[in-house]
Each structure stands twice: as structure tokens, then as C-alpha cells.
Design an enzyme around this catalytic site. Structure first.
Site, PDB file in Angstrom:
ATOM      1  CB  CYS A  84      -1.222  -0.254   1.517  1.00  0.00           C
ATOM      2  SG  CYS A  84      -1.598   0.950   1.224  1.00  0.00           S
TER       3      CYS A  84
ATOM      4  CB  CYS B 214      -0.520   2.266   3.732  1.00  0.00           C
ATOM      5  SG  CYS B 214      -2.009   1.842   3.459  1.00  0.00           S
ATOM      6  CG  ASP B 215       4.022   1.019   4.512  1.00  0.00           C
ATOM      7  OD1 ASP B 215       2.701   1.434   5.586  1.00  0.00           O
ATOM      8  OD2 ASP B 215       2.997   0.030   4.139  1.00  0.00           O
TER       9      ASP B 215
HETATM   10  P1  FAD Z   1      -9.558  -6.075   7.250  1.00  0.00           P
HETATM   11  O1  FAD Z   1      -8.894  -5.030   8.045  1.00  0.00           O
HETATM   12  O2  FAD Z   1      -9.390  -6.703   6.035  1.00  0.00           O
HETATM   13  O3  FAD Z   1     -10.200  -7.112   7.944  1.00  0.00           O
HETATM   14  C1  FAD Z   1     -11.900  -8.575   7.349  1.00  0.00           C
HETATM   15  C2  FAD Z   1     -12.442  -8.780   8.644  1.00  0.00           C
HETATM   16  O4  FAD Z   1     -13.110  -9.855   8.626  1.00  0.00           O
HETATM   17  C3  FAD Z   1     -10.687 -10.050   9.353  1.00  0.00           C
HETATM   18  O5  FAD Z   1     -10.886  -9.248  10.751  1.00  0.00           O
HETATM   19  C4  FAD Z   1     -11.481 -11.225   9.336  1.00  0.00           C
HETATM   20  O6  FAD Z   1     -10.824 -12.517   9.757  1.00  0.00           O
HETATM   21  C5  FAD Z   1     -12.761 -10.823   8.974  1.00  0.00           C
HETATM   22  N1  FAD Z   1     -13.542 -12.273   8.312  1.00  0.00           N
HETATM   23  C6  FAD Z   1     -13.098 -12.323   6.835  1.00  0.00           C
HETATM   24  N2  FAD Z   1     -13.658 -13.624   6.531  1.00  0.00           N
HETATM   25  C7  FAD Z   1     -14.846 -13.874   7.012  1.00  0.00           C
HETATM   26  C8  FAD Z   1     -15.575 -14.593   7.747  1.00  0.00           C
HETATM   27  N3  FAD Z   1     -15.719 -15.793   6.603  1.00  0.00           N
HETATM   28  N4  FAD Z   1     -16.243 -14.935   9.128  1.00  0.00           N
HETATM   29  C9  FAD Z   1     -15.912 -13.737  10.057  1.00  0.00           C
HETATM   30  N5  FAD Z   1     -15.275 -13.096   9.596  1.00  0.00           N
HETATM   31  C10 FAD Z   1     -14.078 -12.432   8.658  1.00  0.00           C
HETATM   32  N6  FAD Z   1      -4.268   1.452   5.870  1.00  0.00           N
HETATM   33  C11 FAD Z   1      -4.746   2.612   6.912  1.00  0.00           C
HETATM   34  O7  FAD Z   1      -5.193   3.652   6.675  1.00  0.00           O
HETATM   35  N7  FAD Z   1      -3.204   3.295   6.924  1.00  0.00           N
HETATM   36  C12 FAD Z   1      -2.103   2.115   6.909  1.00  0.00           C
HETATM   37  O8  FAD Z   1      -0.957   3.090   7.233  1.00  0.00           O
HETATM   38  C13 FAD Z   1      -2.063   1.315   6.435  1.00  0.00           C
HETATM   39  N8  FAD Z   1      -1.119   0.134   6.175  1.00  0.00           N
HETATM   40  C14 FAD Z   1      -1.467  -0.759   5.864  1.00  0.00           C
HETATM   41  C15 FAD Z   1      -0.168  -2.031   5.986  1.00  0.00           C
HETATM   42  C16 FAD Z   1      -0.970  -3.365   5.551  1.00  0.00           C
HETATM   43  C17 FAD Z   1       0.443  -4.352   5.207  1.00  0.00           C
HETATM   44  C18 FAD Z   1      -1.729  -3.670   4.681  1.00  0.00           C
HETATM   45  C19 FAD Z   1      -2.254  -5.214   4.243  1.00  0.00           C
HETATM   46  C20 FAD Z   1      -3.324  -2.797   4.740  1.00  0.00           C
HETATM   47  C21 FAD Z   1      -2.417  -1.693   5.119  1.00  0.00           C
HETATM   48  N9  FAD Z   1      -4.079  -0.072   5.426  1.00  0.00           N
HETATM   49  C22 FAD Z   1      -3.288  -0.049   5.850  1.00  0.00           C
HETATM   50  C23 FAD Z   1      -4.815  -1.218   4.677  1.00  0.00           C
HETATM   51  C24 FAD Z   1      -5.733  -1.127   6.127  1.00  0.00           C
HETATM   52  O9  FAD Z   1      -5.452  -2.160   6.794  1.00  0.00           O
HETATM   53  C25 FAD Z   1      -7.318  -1.561   5.069  1.00  0.00           C
HETATM   54  O10 FAD Z   1      -8.104  -0.952   4.233  1.00  0.00           O
HETATM   55  C26 FAD Z   1      -9.142  -1.967   6.210  1.00  0.00           C
HETATM   56  O11 FAD Z   1      -8.162  -2.789   7.108  1.00  0.00           O
HETATM   57  C27 FAD Z   1      -9.264  -2.378   5.939  1.00  0.00           C
HETATM   58  O12 FAD Z   1     -10.750  -2.547   7.231  1.00  0.00           O
HETATM   59  P2  FAD Z   1     -11.722  -3.679   7.275  1.00  0.00           P
HETATM   60  O13 FAD Z   1     -12.534  -3.122   7.584  1.00  0.00           O
HETATM   61  O14 FAD Z   1     -12.695  -3.597   5.230  1.00  0.00           O
HETATM   62  O15 FAD Z   1     -11.541  -5.223   6.533  1.00  0.00           O
END
Ligand code: FAD
Length: 321
Positions: A136, A139-140
Site C-alpha cells: 500500500c 499507507c507506507d
Molecule cells: P480487514 O481489515 O481486511 O478485516 C477483515 C476482517 O474480516 C478480518 O477480521 C477477518 O478475520 C474477517 N473475516 C474474513 N472472512 C471472514 C469470515 N468468513 N467470517 C468472519 N470473519 C471473516 N490503511 C491505512 O489507512 N493506513 C495504513 O498505514 C495502512 N497500512 C497497511 C499495511 C498493510 C501491510 C496492509 C495489508 C494494509 C494497510 N492498510 C492501511 C489498509 C487497511 O489495513 C485496510 O484498508 C483495512 O484494514 C480494511 O478494513 P476492513 O475492516 O474492511 O477489513
């Protein structure tokens, strides 16, 4: 605990979208159940420093931020259950979900199952995720101010990330396995302008074979020509952005909910209907975060749509129950 639990609102996912939906809906007295999934805390737990979550400056670790969100949801009495949903039946109401441990029925559902960035699958890559390997740029990127970095990929996202990073890094090496880029023409033109006049260096067609590094992180990359395997280069650099796509966690919903060509859940925000923004193709089911957003993919935008999904679910429950 009863084997089948009923709730007015079930939230799937413990990333920023899921926890935020829980905080808003718990404060609205909906007594939500949140299912964490296997990846408790979601994608942010994979990063050490989050610098762009408003109010937490200069930075906060991804784990600490997600712990805070978890505790915030608990504070308002969200019922948080460590389970993983394996099967859903969305044809009947209440909706019926089967987890690894329990079964659930619910009057409304918020899907916040996020997405997973694709990686190259090299052993040497795994060692350095979060230590110079990122998925990302927004992000980084700022960690690499005035340093040499690489971007891997040839689609729209890779080109956009290379262009964005070229304003931060001293040199951006764009490495793509094909001789042509699949990105839109307008982006390719911008890229070629930068290549001519600025700090982007193209390596295509080249394949990444190895990430080089030491105990502090990435120090370089070894790439081979796709057309002549004898021909390889080692580039010394500090950061590598893998930009070869993300996979939304929507396998459970295939053929049940409308998904776009990349597998992301389609919500009303894509249609002209501005009201009920997070509504999916089935009424009473809402989606938030990266699972419905292939563009912004940030913690704050996920949290924002989590809030919207909670408000949309609340409206739906008020009108229908
Ligand atoms: P996610 O964080 O993807 O969470 C999904 C959740 O769904 C998880 O808890 C998983 O266990 C659950 N899940 C999946 N399938 C199932 C199922 N079948 N049953 C029940 N639960 C399930 N964003 C920033 O704003 N700043 C940053 O500095 C940043 N750094 C990042 C660094 C890295 C290495 C990565 C990979 C991403 C980064 N991001 C950053 C992006 C950010 O992490 C994501 O945009 C954000 O986490 C998305 O949130 P979300 O709640 O949509 O899903």
C-alpha cells in the site's frame, strides 16, 4: 452458549469496518454480535506503524490501534465472538449463518470481511513483509522519502502507485513481467512522461526471483528477464511495493449477492441511488470496508463505511421490525 444464536444485527469481520459498525450499532441499542474471523483485527495488524489514522500522531502500531477499536466495541457491550463463518443462507429470513463453532440467525447483516493483498509467493518475500515489503503506497510511501524503491505490477494500481511514489522516493523502479502494461492509456502516458523526465525507471519484461535483505529489512531485489533467463539484474533499494491486486473475501457470497468483475460486493454507492449507501443486492444486508471498496482501501474509509452500514442497518430494522 446456545447452539443457534439470534441477533437483530450480525457483523462479520473485526477490521476497522466491523468494529466501527459495532460501536455505532451498539450505541444505537441494537445489541450486535460481531464475528471476528480468523484474522482478528484484520489487515492493519500486519503493519507496525500507522501514521494516517487521524488523532493518533505521530503514529500508532496497527495492533494497538485494532486493540483500541476492539475495546471500544466491547465498552458499548458488543457481543464479540471468535468464530469464522463457513456457510450462509441468505434466501430465508432471518438470514442463517453457519460458523466453525456456532450457528447464527439475524434480521440484518453487515459484511465487513475485507480483502487480502496478493503477494508474489516467494519465500524471501514472506521474511520482509512489513520490513520493506508493502502492499500500500498511500499507507507506507512516506517511510521511503528520498530513498530507492521498486513497484511490482503493470495494471492501473501499480502505475498509480509508481506515479504517487515518484513524488516521495528518489528513484522508483517499476518491474513488470510482461512487455506491455495493462493499465489505462492515460496512466501509461503519464508514466512515460515521468520515465522521460523524472525518476521512474522501467524494467519490463522482468520477473522478480528474490528479495534481498538483512536483519534490518530489504536491501535489494534480483530480477530476471522474462525472455532470456540468463539475463538478470540486482537493484539495491530499501522498499518494494507489491501491486499485483487484492482479493476480496467474498467466496461465501458468490451467486448470492451481486459482485463486480473483481469479486467486490456491489452496494448502492455504485448505482445512482445515493440513499442507503451500503445496501447490497439483498435488502437487510449491508457491506462495509475493503470488501466493497476496490479504490480507497484505507482504515479510515473502511471505518467510515462501517459507520454508514450501521446507520443503514438501523434504518432498515426500524422500518421492517
Ligand atoms: P480487514 O481489515 O481486511 O478485516 C477483515 C476482517 O474480516 C478480518 O477480521 C477477518 O478475520 C474477517 N473475516 C474474513 N472472512 C471472514 C469470515 N468468513 N467470517 C468472519 N470473519 C471473516 N490503511 C491505512 O489507512 N493506513 C495504513 O498505514 C495502512 N497500512 C497497511 C499495511 C498493510 C501491510 C496492509 C495489508 C494494509 C494497510 N492498510 C492501511 C489498509 C487497511 O489495513 C485496510 O484498508 C483495512 O484494514 C480494511 O478494513 P476492513 O475492516 O474492511 O477489513
Amino acid at each position: 452458549m446456545n447452539n443457534i444464536q439470534h441477533t437483530k444485527l450480525l457483523i462479520l469481520g473485526s477490521g476497522p469496518a466491523g468494529y466501527t459498525a459495532a460501536i455505532y450499532s451498539a450505541r444505537a441499542n441494537l445489541n450486535p454480535i460481531l464475528i471476528t474471523g480468523i484474522d482478528i483485527g484484520g489487515q492493519l495488524t500486519k503493519t507496525t506503524n500507522v501514521e494516517n489514522w487521524p488523532g493518533n500522531f505521530p503514529n500508532i502500531s496497527g495492533n494497538k490501534l485494532m486493540d483500541n477499536l476492539h475495546n471500544h466495541a466491547l465498552y458499548f457491550k458488543t457481543n464479540i465472538i471468535n468464530d469464522y463463518i463457513l456457510k450462509v443462507d441468505l434466501k430465508q429470513k432471518p438470514f442463517f449463518l453457519t460458523g466453525n463453532f456456532f450457528k447464527y440467525t439475524c434480521d440484518s447483516l453487515i459484511i465487513a470481511t475485507g480483502a487480502v493483498p496478493k503477494f508474489l509467493g516467494l519465500d524471501s518475500e514472506k521474511k520482509f513483509i512489513g520490513k520493506g515489503i508493502s502492499s500500500c503506497a498511500i499507507c507506507d510511501g512516506s517511510f521511503y522519502y528520498n530513498r530507492k524503491i521498486a513497484v511490482i505490477g503493470g495494471g492501473n494500481t501499480a502505475i498509480e502507485e509508481a506515479l504517487y511514489l515518484s513524488n516521495i522516493a528518489s528513484e522508483v523502479h517499476l518491474i513488470h513481467r510482461k512487455s506491455y502494461f495493462s493499465a489505462e492509456k492515460i496512466l501509461i502516458n503519464k508514466l512515460l512522461d515521468k520515465v522521460k523526465n523524472n525518476n521512474i525507471i522501467l524494467h519490463n519484461p522482468y520477473i522478480v526471483k528474490e528479495i534481498l535483505g538483512n536483519q534490518f529489512g530489504v536491501t535489494g531485489i534480483k530480477i530476471f528477464s522474462s525472455t532470456n533467463i540468463e539475463n538478470y539484474k540486482i537493484i539495491n533499494l530499501y522498499g518494494i511495493f507489491i501491486s499485483i491486486g487484492t482479493i476480496p473475501n467474498t467466496n461465501l457470497f458468490k451467486n448470492l449477492l451481486k459482485l463486480d468483475n473483481n469479486g467486490y460486493i456491489i452496494t448502492n454507492h455504485i448505482s445512482k441511488n445515493k440513499f442507503n449507501f451500503t445496501q447490497t443486492s439483498i435488502s437487510g444486508i449491508f457491506a462495509a470496508g475493503d470488501v466493497m471498496d476496490n479504490v480507497y482501501r484505507q482504515a479510515i474509509t473502511s471505518a467510515a463505511t462501517g459507520c454508514m452500514a450501521a446507520v443503514d442497518a438501523q434504518n432498515y430494522l426500524r422500518k421492517n421490525f
